[in-house]
Design a protein around this motif. Structure first.
Motif, PDB file in Angstrom:
ATOM      1  N   LEU A 115       8.572 -13.347  -9.931  1.00 19.29           N
ATOM      2  CA  LEU A 115       9.154 -14.488  -9.235  1.00 19.29           C
ATOM      3  C   LEU A 115       8.283 -15.742  -9.324  1.00 19.29           C
ATOM      4  O   LEU A 115       8.777 -16.856  -9.309  1.00 19.29           O
ATOM      5  CB  LEU A 115       9.388 -14.123  -7.771  1.00 19.29           C
ATOM      6  CG  LEU A 115      10.288 -15.082  -6.997  1.00 19.29           C
ATOM      7  CD1 LEU A 115      11.678 -15.092  -7.592  1.00 19.29           C
ATOM      8  CD2 LEU A 115      10.333 -14.728  -5.534  1.00 19.29           C
ATOM      9  N   ARG A 116       6.968 -15.544  -9.463  1.00 20.27           N
ATOM     10  CA  ARG A 116       6.076 -16.712  -9.467  1.00 20.27           C
ATOM     11  C   ARG A 116       6.327 -17.642 -10.645  1.00 20.27           C
ATOM     12  O   ARG A 116       5.894 -18.774 -10.640  1.00 20.27           O
ATOM     13  CB  ARG A 116       4.621 -16.263  -9.462  1.00 20.27           C
ATOM     14  CG  ARG A 116       4.191 -15.565 -10.740  1.00 20.27           C
ATOM     15  CD  ARG A 116       2.765 -15.150 -10.640  1.00 20.27           C
ATOM     16  NE  ARG A 116       2.565 -14.318  -9.461  1.00 20.27           N
ATOM     17  CZ  ARG A 116       1.699 -13.322  -9.395  1.00 20.27           C
ATOM     18  NH1 ARG A 116       0.944 -13.062 -10.418  1.00 20.27           N
ATOM     19  NH2 ARG A 116       1.571 -12.590  -8.308  1.00 20.27           N
ATOM     20  N   ARG A 117       7.051 -17.142 -11.660  1.00 12.26           N
ATOM     21  CA  ARG A 117       7.399 -18.004 -12.795  1.00 12.26           C
ATOM     22  C   ARG A 117       8.345 -19.126 -12.383  1.00 12.26           C
ATOM     23  O   ARG A 117       8.643 -20.005 -13.175  1.00 12.26           O
ATOM     24  CB  ARG A 117       8.038 -17.183 -13.926  1.00 12.26           C
ATOM     25  CG  ARG A 117       7.090 -16.224 -14.559  1.00 12.26           C
ATOM     26  CD  ARG A 117       6.059 -16.941 -15.417  1.00 12.26           C
ATOM     27  NE  ARG A 117       5.052 -15.988 -15.847  1.00 12.26           N
ATOM     28  CZ  ARG A 117       3.860 -16.302 -16.318  1.00 12.26           C
ATOM     29  NH1 ARG A 117       3.510 -17.568 -16.432  1.00 12.26           N
ATOM     30  NH2 ARG A 117       3.008 -15.372 -16.669  1.00 12.26           N
ATOM     31  N   LEU A 118       8.831 -19.047 -11.143  1.00 11.25           N
ATOM     32  CA  LEU A 118       9.629 -20.151 -10.615  1.00 11.25           C
ATOM     33  C   LEU A 118       8.835 -21.437 -10.685  1.00 11.25           C
ATOM     34  O   LEU A 118       9.401 -22.523 -10.829  1.00 11.25           O
ATOM     35  CB  LEU A 118      10.005 -19.866  -9.151  1.00 11.25           C
ATOM     36  CG  LEU A 118      11.256 -19.040  -8.921  1.00 11.25           C
ATOM     37  CD1 LEU A 118      11.508 -18.900  -7.437  1.00 11.25           C
ATOM     38  CD2 LEU A 118      12.454 -19.673  -9.616  1.00 11.25           C
ATOM     39  N   GLY A 119       7.513 -21.346 -10.571  1.00  9.92           N
ATOM     40  CA  GLY A 119       6.650 -22.526 -10.664  1.00  9.92           C
ATOM     41  C   GLY A 119       6.855 -23.240 -11.983  1.00  9.92           C
ATOM     42  O   GLY A 119       7.145 -24.436 -12.025  1.00  9.92           O
ATOM     43  N   ARG A 120       6.777 -22.475 -13.044  1.00  7.43           N
ATOM     44  CA  ARG A 120       6.939 -23.071 -14.368  1.00  7.43           C
ATOM     45  C   ARG A 120       8.389 -23.494 -14.614  1.00  7.43           C
ATOM     46  O   ARG A 120       8.653 -24.522 -15.225  1.00  7.43           O
ATOM     47  CB  ARG A 120       6.507 -22.068 -15.424  1.00  7.43           C
ATOM     48  CG  ARG A 120       6.492 -22.679 -16.782  1.00  7.43           C
ATOM     49  CD  ARG A 120       5.862 -21.807 -17.808  1.00  7.43           C
ATOM     50  NE  ARG A 120       5.676 -22.600 -19.025  1.00  7.43           N
ATOM     51  CZ  ARG A 120       4.926 -22.238 -20.014  1.00  7.43           C
ATOM     52  NH1 ARG A 120       4.261 -21.109 -19.953  1.00  7.43           N
ATOM     53  NH2 ARG A 120       4.826 -22.981 -21.081  1.00  7.43           N
ATOM     54  N   THR A 121       9.307 -22.661 -14.129  1.00  5.91           N
ATOM     55  CA  THR A 121      10.727 -22.984 -14.316  1.00  5.91           C
ATOM     56  C   THR A 121      11.054 -24.321 -13.665  1.00  5.91           C
ATOM     57  O   THR A 121      11.723 -25.167 -14.266  1.00  5.91           O
ATOM     58  CB  THR A 121      11.611 -21.888 -13.681  1.00  5.91           C
ATOM     59  OG1 THR A 121      11.110 -20.619 -14.034  1.00  5.91           O
ATOM     60  CG2 THR A 121      13.045 -22.009 -14.138  1.00  5.91           C
ATOM     61  N   SER A 122      10.585 -24.497 -12.422  1.00  5.83           N
ATOM     62  CA  SER A 122      10.949 -25.731 -11.721  1.00  5.83           C
ATOM     63  C   SER A 122      10.267 -26.947 -12.354  1.00  5.83           C
ATOM     64  O   SER A 122      10.848 -28.031 -12.389  1.00  5.83           O
ATOM     65  CB  SER A 122      10.626 -25.626 -10.233  1.00  5.83           C
ATOM     66  OG  SER A 122       9.327 -25.147 -10.052  1.00  5.83           O
ATOM     67  N   GLN A 123       9.056 -26.730 -12.872  1.00  2.00           N
ATOM     68  CA  GLN A 123       8.379 -27.843 -13.546  1.00  2.00           C
ATOM     69  C   GLN A 123       9.191 -28.279 -14.773  1.00  2.00           C
ATOM     70  O   GLN A 123       9.467 -29.457 -14.966  1.00  2.00           O
ATOM     71  CB  GLN A 123       6.967 -27.416 -13.947  1.00  2.00           C
ATOM     72  CG  GLN A 123       6.148 -28.489 -14.634  1.00  2.00           C
ATOM     73  CD  GLN A 123       6.230 -28.398 -16.155  1.00  2.00           C
ATOM     74  OE1 GLN A 123       6.659 -27.400 -16.709  1.00  2.00           O
ATOM     75  NE2 GLN A 123       5.851 -29.480 -16.819  1.00  2.00           N
ATOM     76  N   ALA A 124       9.575 -27.283 -15.582  1.00  2.48           N
ATOM     77  CA  ALA A 124      10.341 -27.587 -16.789  1.00  2.48           C
ATOM     78  C   ALA A 124      11.683 -28.221 -16.430  1.00  2.48           C
ATOM     79  O   ALA A 124      12.136 -29.170 -17.078  1.00  2.48           O
ATOM     80  CB  ALA A 124      10.555 -26.320 -17.608  1.00  2.48           C
ATOM     81  N   LEU A 125      12.291 -27.717 -15.368  1.00  2.00           N
ATOM     82  CA  LEU A 125      13.592 -28.232 -14.932  1.00  2.00           C
ATOM     83  C   LEU A 125      13.458 -29.688 -14.491  1.00  2.00           C
ATOM     84  O   LEU A 125      14.305 -30.528 -14.809  1.00  2.00           O
ATOM     85  CB  LEU A 125      14.134 -27.369 -13.785  1.00  2.00           C
ATOM     86  CG  LEU A 125      15.557 -27.691 -13.315  1.00  2.00           C
ATOM     87  CD1 LEU A 125      16.554 -27.369 -14.422  1.00  2.00           C
ATOM     88  CD2 LEU A 125      15.901 -26.914 -12.061  1.00  2.00           C
ATOM     89  N   LEU A 126      12.365 -29.991 -13.787  1.00  2.75           N
ATOM     90  CA  LEU A 126      12.124 -31.353 -13.315  1.00  2.75           C
ATOM     91  C   LEU A 126      11.984 -32.311 -14.495  1.00  2.75           C
ATOM     92  O   LEU A 126      12.629 -33.370 -14.542  1.00  2.75           O
ATOM     93  CB  LEU A 126      10.852 -31.372 -12.454  1.00  2.75           C
ATOM     94  CG  LEU A 126      10.624 -32.621 -11.619  1.00  2.75           C
ATOM     95  CD1 LEU A 126      11.726 -32.760 -10.573  1.00  2.75           C
ATOM     96  CD2 LEU A 126       9.260 -32.550 -10.929  1.00  2.75           C
ATOM     97  N   VAL A 127      11.141 -31.910 -15.466  1.00  2.00           N
ATOM     98  CA  VAL A 127      10.954 -32.740 -16.658  1.00  2.00           C
ATOM     99  C   VAL A 127      12.305 -32.950 -17.352  1.00  2.00           C
ATOM    100  O   VAL A 127      12.660 -34.065 -17.745  1.00  2.00           O
ATOM    101  CB  VAL A 127       9.944 -32.095 -17.634  1.00  2.00           C
ATOM    102  CG1 VAL A 127       9.938 -32.837 -18.971  1.00  2.00           C
ATOM    103  CG2 VAL A 127       8.552 -32.079 -17.024  1.00  2.00           C
ATOM    104  N   PHE A 128      13.068 -31.876 -17.446  1.00  2.00           N
ATOM    105  CA  PHE A 128      14.364 -31.930 -18.126  1.00  2.00           C
ATOM    106  C   PHE A 128      15.305 -32.918 -17.411  1.00  2.00           C
ATOM    107  O   PHE A 128      15.966 -33.733 -18.048  1.00  2.00           O
ATOM    108  CB  PHE A 128      14.983 -30.539 -18.169  1.00  2.00           C
ATOM    109  CG  PHE A 128      16.296 -30.492 -18.882  1.00  2.00           C
ATOM    110  CD1 PHE A 128      16.341 -30.458 -20.271  1.00  2.00           C
ATOM    111  CD2 PHE A 128      17.490 -30.509 -18.172  1.00  2.00           C
ATOM    112  CE1 PHE A 128      17.555 -30.436 -20.936  1.00  2.00           C
ATOM    113  CE2 PHE A 128      18.710 -30.494 -18.836  1.00  2.00           C
ATOM    114  CZ  PHE A 128      18.736 -30.446 -20.219  1.00  2.00           C
TER     115      PHE A 128
END
Lengths: 266, 332
Positions: A115-128
């Motif tokens: 679940l901690r990969r949410l950190g990276r997911t949300s970062q990438a989503l924000l940039v996107f």
């Protein structure tokens, strides 16, 4: 239906146990978010100096970066079990999976959920999101569906790479670090447009390891941009289908590997 | 009666890679690997009828676990045929898995970091066990195995005995036809062993569950099995009634005592001193002449001791005797 609800049951149990150490979980997620942002800053700094990269603007590259980042982070979140597969073999836990009335790949997937990969997911989503608003992309339902398909294609692609790595363990027991060239190296390479790379490199990541299909080509279609190298538009449209196709191909290899599983301690 | 397990001319070979030493060696290993072929199971045959408890015994590395792993669908055989419940385990792995229960003494088949209860719940979902059946089974298993004492404890925190009780109960939740037990009493104390044996007996008698049990411990076999299959060096050496080889099981036990002080006379009734050095004494005795408890209480009455242990006869000993007396395959 049973498979899905059982999978969700597994995931819930996994998340619960990760939540036992709530503070450490939150710190991990947050630091993932920050570290990957630093990563993007370096891309941005590059553009502050050069402005464009072979006809690509910063926001177009950020769009690519976000797309592959989301796919990779989600693949790691869901497919963590495949990633740690050598451990399952060494500890004999794979034996336990073979005595259950469920598919082996399915169980390896259900083994972990990071679940901690949410950190990276949300970062990438924000940039996107920032990128797409700067580029003024109008998200019609068709485009949105295409995007989701492309992201899923990307997840399948990275999971396929994990599967290849895991399958090799049936023979070597150890993990093969070389494959990180394709996973981590792939995400790095995929953050930039394929058109900037040399001929052999481009073709390798298109036809051997089909990275371009899950990121670059679908992005071209979403951006309404033609490939500077003049590849036909059809490649962009079929892009999202290549990920699942690649994954199913690697699963054939996986099944072959399972038949050669030697177990430990006879 | 019809056979539930059929093994015909079954063999399993493993490739064992030889690793070259040193830095250059590991580099060479990358490109060319030398291997030797080891035959872990060599053309074995047997049939097991529904409802039997069969002891599958043999020395270390005789091929016991490999056989079990083929019957449970973990390993694919090199050659030969096998059927469990009419199914070929490695070809119909999932269907086979639904109808069998498997326990490995060496490691749990439950989820290491989950409480026992969560593990059981997961199994209920995996095997789609109806709630009624699940509850009834749990209640029954609880009576004998007393699971409630550690039902909320994570599996990793269980003692070996508790873990084994949880493992066996878990393997039976879905009412399998066959139960495979690979060294189910390894490392357990006498009380824990007895509890597990009693449970296996009950399950076999009340539910007609067929049990194939590998073990090192001859008392497991003596107390549970009417039939034994003895395997040595990948081949079956004996298959028949326990009574046929019972005479070969040495009755003598060895009692090893470390005394706290030096005593002038350490002789005990009904025993023979086999070895005596400083304060350690080995006694040979037969449980037919004197019970272990009587023996121990006599020692404790008369002496101060540091440590005490009893050695059971080993399977290796029987194997040796079989070769010696050439009772090869006599039981068939």
């Amino acid at each position: 239906m049973h498979a899905l609800s059982l999978y969700l049951h597994f995931v819930r149990v996994r998340i619960q146990s990760q939540m036992e150490y709530r503070f450490s979980f939150l710190m991990d997620t947050f630091s993932h978010f920050c570290v990957t942002f630093l990563d993007f800053t370096s891309v941005a700094l590059l553009f502050a100096r050069f402005h464009t990269l072979k006809h690509w603007t910063l926001w177009e590259v950020a769009f690519l970066y976000g797309m592959i980042g989301i796919s990779f982070a989600l693949a790691e979140m869901i497919g963590r079990g495949i990633d740690v597969f050598p451990r399952l073999v060494v500890r004999g836990e794979f034996d336990n999976m073979l005595i259950r009335p469920l598919g082996t790949f399915y169980q390896v997937l259900a083994y972990q959920f990071q679940l901690r990969r949410l950190g990276r997911t949300s970062q990438a989503l924000l940039v996107f999101c920032i990128a797409s608003s700067h580029l003024g992309i109008v998200w019609t339902p068709v485009k949105l569906l295409f995007l989701i398909a492309a992201i899923i294609g990307g997840i399948c692609f990275f999971m396929g790479l994990f599967v290849i790595g895991a399958t090799i363990c049936f023979w070597t027991v150890q993990s093969i670090e070389v494959l990180n060239i394709f996973t981590y190296g792939g995400t790095e390479a995929g953050q930039y447009p394929m058109s900037i790379y040399r001929y052999w490199f481009r073709h390798f990541f298109t036809f051997v390891v089909p990275l371009a299909f899950v990121n670059y080509f679908p992005a071209l279609s979403l951006l309404g941009k033609a490939d500077p190298n003049g590849s036909p538009m059809i490649l962009s449209q079929i892009g999202p289908a290549i990920g699942p196709a690649f994954l199913s191909l690697t699963l054939v290899f996986w099944r072959f590997g399972v038949k050669h599983y030697q177990s430990t301690g006879h | 009666m019809q056979s539930i397990i059929e093994v015909e001319d079954l063999s399993k070979e493993f490739k064992v890679y030889r690793h070259r030493q040193g830095f250059m060696g590991s580099f060479v290993n990358l490109f060319s690997r030398q291997h030797a072929v080891v035959r872990a199971v060599d053309h074995i045959n047997f049939k097991i009828r529904r409802g039997e408890i069969v002891g599958y015994i043999g020395p270390n590395a005789a091929g016991k676990s490999t056989t079990i792993k083929m019957l449970t669908g973990i390993l694919v055989p090199t050659s030969g045929g096998l059927r469990v419940n009419g199914r070929v385990p490695h070809e119909q792995r999932k269907e086979n898995a639904r109808r069998i229960g498997v326990v490995f003494g060496q490691r749990t088949h439950l989820w290491f970091d989950l409480p026992v209860e969560e593990s059981f719940e997961l199994l209920r979902h995996i095997y789609r066990i109806p709630m009624e059946q699940y509850r009834a089974n749990l209640e029954l298993f609880n009576d004998v195995l007393e699971l409630h004492n550690f039902f909320q404890t994570p599996v990793r925190q269980l003692s070996l005995g508790q873990r084994m009780r949880a493992d066996i109960a878990a393997a039976l939740l879905h009412d399998p036809d066959v139960l495979f037990l690979d060294e189910p009493t390894i490392g357990l104390d006498v009380v824990a062993k007895e509890r597990i044996r009693q449970f296996i007996r009950e399950i076999n008698q009340e539910r007609q569950v067929t049990v194939l049990l590998t073990t090192h411990d001859l008392s497991d076999v003596e107390k549970l099995c009417e039939r034994v299959i003895l395997i040595d060096h990948a081949r079956i050496l004996f298959d028949g009634k326990l009574t046929a080889i019972r005479s070969l099981i040495p009755r003598e036990r060895l009692l090893i005592v470390d005394y706290a002080e030096r005593y002038p006379n350490v002789e005990l009734r009904h025993t023979v001193i086999a070895y005596h050095e400083n304060m350690r004494v080995h006694y040979r005795f037969s449980p037919d002449n004197i019970s272990i408890t009587d023996l121990i209480s006599e020692i404790l009455e008369r002496f101060k001791i540091m440590d005490l242990s009893i050695q059971e006869p080993e399977i290796e000993e029987i194997v040796r005797l079989i070769y010696e007396r050439k009772v090869l395959l006599e039981g068939q």
